[in-house]
Design a protein around this motif. Sequence first.
Motif, PDB file in Angstrom:
ATOM      1  N   PRO A 395      49.288  39.960  42.985  1.00 18.32           N
ATOM      2  CA  PRO A 395      48.987  41.226  43.676  1.00 18.32           C
ATOM      3  C   PRO A 395      49.886  41.436  44.883  1.00 18.32           C
ATOM      4  CG  PRO A 395      47.328  39.580  44.202  1.00 18.32           C
ATOM      5  CD  PRO A 395      48.199  38.979  43.125  1.00 18.32           C
ATOM      6  N   LEU A 396      50.248  42.700  45.127  1.00 17.58           N
ATOM      7  CA  LEU A 396      51.133  43.035  46.242  1.00 17.58           C
ATOM      8  C   LEU A 396      50.432  43.857  47.313  1.00 17.58           C
ATOM      9  CD1 LEU A 396      54.375  43.950  44.212  1.00 17.58           C
ATOM     10  CD2 LEU A 396      53.742  41.746  45.227  1.00 17.58           C
ATOM     11  N   PHE A 397      49.768  44.961  46.941  1.00 18.36           N
ATOM     12  CA  PHE A 397      49.135  45.831  47.925  1.00 18.36           C
ATOM     13  C   PHE A 397      48.092  46.701  47.233  1.00 18.36           C
ATOM     14  CE2 PHE A 397      53.404  47.463  46.819  1.00 18.36           C
ATOM     15  CZ  PHE A 397      53.032  48.553  46.046  1.00 18.36           C
ATOM     16  N   GLY A 398      47.390  47.508  48.033  1.00 18.42           N
ATOM     17  CA  GLY A 398      46.411  48.449  47.485  1.00 18.42           C
ATOM     18  C   GLY A 398      45.228  47.741  46.838  1.00 18.42           C
ATOM     19  N   ASP A 399      44.772  48.305  45.719  1.00 12.93           N
ATOM     20  CA  ASP A 399      43.592  47.773  45.042  1.00 12.93           C
ATOM     21  C   ASP A 399      43.944  46.624  44.103  1.00 12.93           C
ATOM     22  OD1 ASP A 399      45.021  49.184  43.185  1.00 12.93           O
ATOM     23  OD2 ASP A 399      43.277  50.148  42.265  1.00 12.93           O
ATOM     24  N   GLN A 400      45.206  46.179  44.123  1.00 11.15           N
ATOM     25  CA  GLN A 400      45.645  45.168  43.161  1.00 11.15           C
ATOM     26  C   GLN A 400      44.913  43.838  43.349  1.00 11.15           C
ATOM     27  OE1 GLN A 400      49.862  45.208  43.874  1.00 11.15           O
ATOM     28  NE2 GLN A 400      50.026  47.379  43.346  1.00 11.15           N
ATOM     29  N   ALA A 401      44.658  43.461  44.593  1.00  7.24           N
ATOM     30  CA  ALA A 401      43.949  42.200  44.837  1.00  7.24           C
ATOM     31  C   ALA A 401      42.546  42.245  44.243  1.00  7.24           C
ATOM     32  CB  ALA A 401      43.880  41.914  46.341  1.00  7.24           C
ATOM     33  N   ASP A 402      41.865  43.392  44.346  1.00  5.44           N
ATOM     34  CA  ASP A 402      40.536  43.531  43.755  1.00  5.44           C
ATOM     35  C   ASP A 402      40.617  43.495  42.232  1.00  5.44           C
ATOM     36  OD1 ASP A 402      38.477  44.229  46.000  1.00  5.44           O
ATOM     37  OD2 ASP A 402      40.262  45.371  46.491  1.00  5.44           O
ATOM     38  N   ASN A 403      41.628  44.134  41.664  1.00  8.86           N
ATOM     39  CA  ASN A 403      41.774  44.147  40.202  1.00  8.86           C
ATOM     40  C   ASN A 403      41.982  42.736  39.652  1.00  8.86           C
ATOM     41  OD1 ASN A 403      41.582  46.941  40.203  1.00  8.86           O
ATOM     42  ND2 ASN A 403      43.792  47.264  40.215  1.00  8.86           N
ATOM     43  N   VAL A 404      42.882  41.983  40.276  1.00  9.52           N
ATOM     44  CA  VAL A 404      43.171  40.641  39.751  1.00  9.52           C
ATOM     45  C   VAL A 404      41.990  39.713  39.979  1.00  9.52           C
ATOM     46  CG1 VAL A 404      45.642  40.988  40.129  1.00  9.52           C
ATOM     47  CG2 VAL A 404      44.307  39.780  41.856  1.00  9.52           C
ATOM     48  N   HIS A 405      41.233  39.943  41.064  1.00 10.29           N
ATOM     49  CA  HIS A 405      40.035  39.141  41.299  1.00 10.29           C
ATOM     50  C   HIS A 405      39.025  39.359  40.171  1.00 10.29           C
ATOM     51  CE1 HIS A 405      36.775  37.144  43.404  1.00 10.29           C
ATOM     52  NE2 HIS A 405      36.037  38.227  43.282  1.00 10.29           N
ATOM     53  N   ARG A 406      38.877  40.596  39.730  1.00 12.26           N
ATOM     54  CA  ARG A 406      37.963  40.893  38.629  1.00 12.26           C
ATOM     55  C   ARG A 406      38.417  40.205  37.338  1.00 12.26           C
ATOM     56  NH1 ARG A 406      37.025  44.534  42.332  1.00 12.26           N
ATOM     57  NH2 ARG A 406      35.309  46.020  42.236  1.00 12.26           N
TER      58      ARG A 406
END
Length: 530
Positions: A395-406
């Motif tokens: 993940p780089l920015f935005g909602d990407q960290a939440d997406n990869v966590h899911r």
Amino acid sequence: MKLVAFLVCFMLAFAAVGATIQPREPGWSGSLLVVPMDGSHWTGVKAVAQEMGRRGHKVMVVIPEVSVLLGPGKYYTTRTFPVPYGKQQLDELQARNAEVMESKQLPLLEKISTRISNMRKFVDLQRATAESLLLNQELVDFLKKQNFDAVLTSPAVPTGAILAYNLSLPAVYMLRGLPCGLDSTATACPSPPSYIPRFFTNNSDRMSFRQRVLNVLVSTVEPLLCRLIYWSMEGVASRFLQRDVSVAEILRSGALWLLRYDFSLEFPKPLMPNMVLIGGINCAIKNPLTKEVEEFVEGSGEHGIVVFSLGSLVSSMPKEKAAVFFKAFSMIPQRVLWRYTGEIPDNVPENVKLMKWLPQNDLLGHPKAKAFITHGGTHGIYEGICHGVPMVMIPLFGDQADNVHRMATRGVGVVLSIHDITAETLHDALNSVINDGSYEQRMEKLSAIHNDRPMQPLDLAVYWTEFVMRHKGADHLRPAAHDLNWFQYHSLDVIGFLLFIVLIVTLVTFKCCALCWRRCCRKLQKRKKD
């Protein structure tokens, strides 16, 4: 003769009734206005615009003269408008996206300052784009004369929503979600922080007490965050509509919300009747690979291929960081197709093919796809789920960290940090998702769940867009919660009234008991005196 005449009249009457009950003639076509947001948001909107045009509808896409990804298509017409910036400013803004891949970690205050500066530049750019469209009186007058049936737009930047509000047209919104929970507010959708994780918290739907405390605090400051993000757009909207108006008020008028997720990725949560899940909408858009790419893929043999892309906005990285990836790829037997436009070193491994643009969905759908290295954007995540390809997520920015966590909680991929990544950790992650059968098994199960649906997401999005166009909105799906104030919505006035009644009853009961007690005491005293 009389019998024949009677039968003829009966058949004519029946035919007339049949004609009146048909909702639309078979050849009906409508007119759709599309006001897209630049960047990855355009991918899903473009898919619907293209399909609507292919089915015979008149589709007009309004775009700025200068953009990153927006452009013409085969099945829709475009109308451009001038903007006060050029390609150089867009390139500089994109270059800032790559700054997150710098090896050195910035101090906390400097990191916050950089993020705020980047956000301000992005907001200024979107405000300038909105002003260029909405305050272009000639263009707005032209659009009014076109007699559109509906507007398709992304509410993340509410330019299209403001225009639809002004033109009194039903709006169809397409989005992944809004960063400050504004989508829940605008749809009156329940979103209790007890089990619905907020963006940027990396929480799941099963939180510890400490995580729930964080979640509640974030949900408390979300309204303030919305004001900070959208205050400039509210100023543009107020000038355009010539009255004070909030973005939330405008978004509440939306007829339908097309949400680019489903519960194969998202944690289960409440939805409203005018919300439709279209996660994986771009998976249906398939094209054959070019001969060159097909030969490279087939040449991978039994080892297969790895697909690597960091999204539409990041196509390069610092030379030192790129060297880490090249070294890791030289250590694996798979062939790698990488979307990369940065500086190319002299010693590129033979198993790596660099491309300026990657047919990502088509490659992931190929039988030889073994792993997918992604930044965690929604479109890429769903393409991986559609085709059942395990992932290494950065993940780089935005909602990407939440997406990869899911995705990580479902056990279908490995998450790495772009700051700490080394050739060894990347090699180990690829080795795990490719050779550990548990990742593939869980991803195949998740993919089967996602793909087991009565209608494909693109067809569903088109159906509901046509529905809104045919019926001039979807008011029957609009909940009455929109007509209630905050006190009424939470029944605080009712609770207050009931508490008041309880208080009155309690006081009356207490007074009655006290009165009875005094009378009993008087009688006892009188008896004692007697």
